[in-house]
Structures are given as C-alpha cells and as structure tokens.
Design an enzyme around this catalytic site. Structure first.
Site, PDB file in Angstrom:
ATOM      1  N   ARG A  95      -9.883  -7.107 -76.710  1.00 26.45           N
ATOM      2  CA  ARG A  95      -9.671  -5.835 -75.973  1.00 26.45           C
ATOM      3  C   ARG A  95     -10.871  -4.896 -76.126  1.00 26.45           C
ATOM      4  NH1 ARG A  95      -6.226  -0.871 -76.677  1.00 26.45           N
ATOM      5  NH2 ARG A  95      -5.399  -0.315 -74.640  1.00 26.45           N
ATOM      6  N   ILE A 112      -7.152   2.260 -69.674  1.00 28.74           N
ATOM      7  CA  ILE A 112      -6.744   0.882 -69.976  1.00 28.74           C
ATOM      8  C   ILE A 112      -5.321   1.026 -70.518  1.00 28.74           C
ATOM      9  CG2 ILE A 112      -7.885   1.030 -72.255  1.00 28.74           C
ATOM     10  CD1 ILE A 112      -8.332  -1.983 -72.179  1.00 28.74           C
ATOM     11  N   SER A 113      -4.401   0.237 -69.989  1.00 27.58           N
ATOM     12  CA  SER A 113      -2.986   0.398 -70.343  1.00 27.58           C
ATOM     13  C   SER A 113      -2.730   0.121 -71.819  1.00 27.58           C
ATOM     14  CB  SER A 113      -2.120  -0.526 -69.496  1.00 27.58           C
ATOM     15  OG  SER A 113      -2.331  -0.276 -68.128  1.00 27.58           O
ATOM     16  N   GLN A 114      -1.632   0.705 -72.302  1.00 28.65           N
ATOM     17  CA  GLN A 114      -1.215   0.509 -73.689  1.00 28.65           C
ATOM     18  C   GLN A 114      -0.850  -0.969 -73.907  1.00 28.65           C
ATOM     19  OE1 GLN A 114       2.448   2.506 -74.482  1.00 28.65           O
ATOM     20  NE2 GLN A 114       2.139   2.545 -76.685  1.00 28.65           N
TER      21      GLN A 114
END
Ligand code: SAH
Length: 225
Positions: A48, A74-76
């Site tokens: 990530r 950026i999504s959780q």
C-alpha cells in the site's frame, strides 16, 4: 529516506517496509470481521505504501484513508477489504469494472483476485499516475479508462462485478444495465460523507439490494477534469 537506509530499516523490522506492519494491518482487518482468506492474503501482499506520496508512506499500514491529491483519498483498508469480499462472494470473477481508480490500490487488490479489471477515473492526472504505477509494478490485467464512470464502460460490458469507490446520490442506471445476470454491484449510496454501502445482485427475479455498512466516501461526480 534513501534506499539503503530503507532496506536496513526493513531488515530490522521497522518502518513501512517491515512485514510486521502489514501483519498488524491484517490482524485489524480480521478483528473488523473480514474473513475471506484470499482477500486477507492479497492485502498482506500488495504494498500500500507504493500508492501514496513519500510523506505518507509511514502511515500506509494504518487502517485509515489518506489524501492522494485533487481532493481525493485512498480508501480505508477495512473498506477496501469489505467491498472486495462482498464483490467476490468467495467466487472467481472474470471481468470486473471499477469506477474511481484514484491511487489504484483497490485496482491492484482486484487485479490479484480476478481475471481482468476495467478501471475508470474522471481526473486525468490520477488516471495517468495510476497507469504508470501499475505498469511499473508489473500488472498486465488492468485496462484504464479516462471517463465519467457514471456511464460505466460500455464497450467491455457486461461485467461479473462492478465496484464504485465514490459515493453516489443514487445508483447510476448505466451500471445496472452493464451488470451481467448473476453479477454483483457494490456501491456507496446516499448524501456526501454518510453513505450506506449497498450490494446489488442481478438475479433472474430482478435486482436484489442489501445494505452492508455505513461508510464515508468522496462524492461520485459527473464529467471529466
Ligand atoms: N479506490 C480509490 C478511491 C479513490 S477516491 C483508492 O483507494 O485510491 C474516489 C475516486 O473516484 C476519485 O479518484 C475520484 O476522482 C473518482 N471519481 C469520482 N466520480 C467519478 C466518476 N463519475 N467517474 C470516474 N471516477 C470518479
């Protein structure tokens, strides 16, 4: 941090390159109820930190959304995991459409799990960075589109799965039209910042909707920029 220092830090088990950080995130995902082992394994593998700016790399394995520029995030990780798990439903999917490429982290997770990913983004610099990043990382099963994803991506339709990573006021009809029979659509729906994550299944009896969770996404917007 330079490369040599990073490698040394990784070897000592510190910093964002350490396996401990990733393992810690996976434990958090399990604790939040993520149970699909394939999803957990892939999220342990996909780096990530490669999807965020240098200054945010130290935070890449926290369970939080992070800024990626252009007022986007950026999504959780737990939301990525939940959406991926719900989309796959333990099956092997061939063709998946993603609306909202963003950093391409969710794209990479999908690319590890399905045959081909079609990912659409409306902000030009984001789609360009995503394409370069994914090519450099060796992903060959992703097609990037620069378009308003509210219209889906017709030339490659229908899709076994569609995932929308921005919050819609209502479900765009084009996405329902491009969902194959037996396919699953995962989409956050509702007012900005407090949407409900919906699963829509295309069954022989019609579209079946289920609420999965409360989520907070940036808005799905019309047009290209
Ligand atoms: N999955 C991405 C999420 C990025 S945030 C990640 O984890 O990095 C949501 C993304 O959806 C943003 O990049 C935003 O520009 C994009 N988006 C919003 N509306 C869109 C639309 N109509 N078509 C395509 N992309 C859209």
């Amino acid at each position: 941090m330079n490369y040599v220092y990073r490698q040394a830090a990784a070897a000592r088990g510190h910093g964002y390159l350490s396996a401990n950080r990733r393992a810690g995130l996976i434990e958090k995902l399990r604790a939040e109820g993520i149970h699909d082992e394939r999803v957990l394994k892939v999220m342990e593998k996909v780096p990530r930190h490669e999807f965020v700016d240098e200054a945010l790399k130290e935070r890449a394995y926290e369970n939080s959304a992070l800024p990626i520029g252009h007022a986007q995030t950026i999504s959780q990780p737990v939301v990525v995991a939940l959406m991926t798990q719900a989309l796959l439903d333990g099956k092997k999917l061939k063709r998946v459409l993603e609306i909202g490429t963003g950093s391409a982290y969710q794209t990479a997770v999908l690319a590890e799990l399905v045959e081909t990913v079609f990912s659409v983004e409306r902000i030009k610099p984001l789609t360009e960075i995503a394409r370069k990043r994914m090519t450099a990382m060796g992903y060959r099963n992703v097609h990037f589109g620069y378009a308003d994803g509210m219209g889906g991506w017709l030339p490659y339709a229908p899709y076994d799965g569609i995932i929308v990573t921005a919050g819609a006021e209502k479900v765009p009809p084009a996405l329902l039209a491009q969902l194959a029979l037996g396919g699953r659509l995962i989409i956050p729906v509702g007012p900005q910042g407090r949407q409900s994550l919906r699963l829509i299944e295309h069954t022989t009896a019609g579209m079946k909707e289920t609420d999965l969770a409360s989520v907070s996404f940036v808005p799905l917007l019309a047009g290209k920029v």
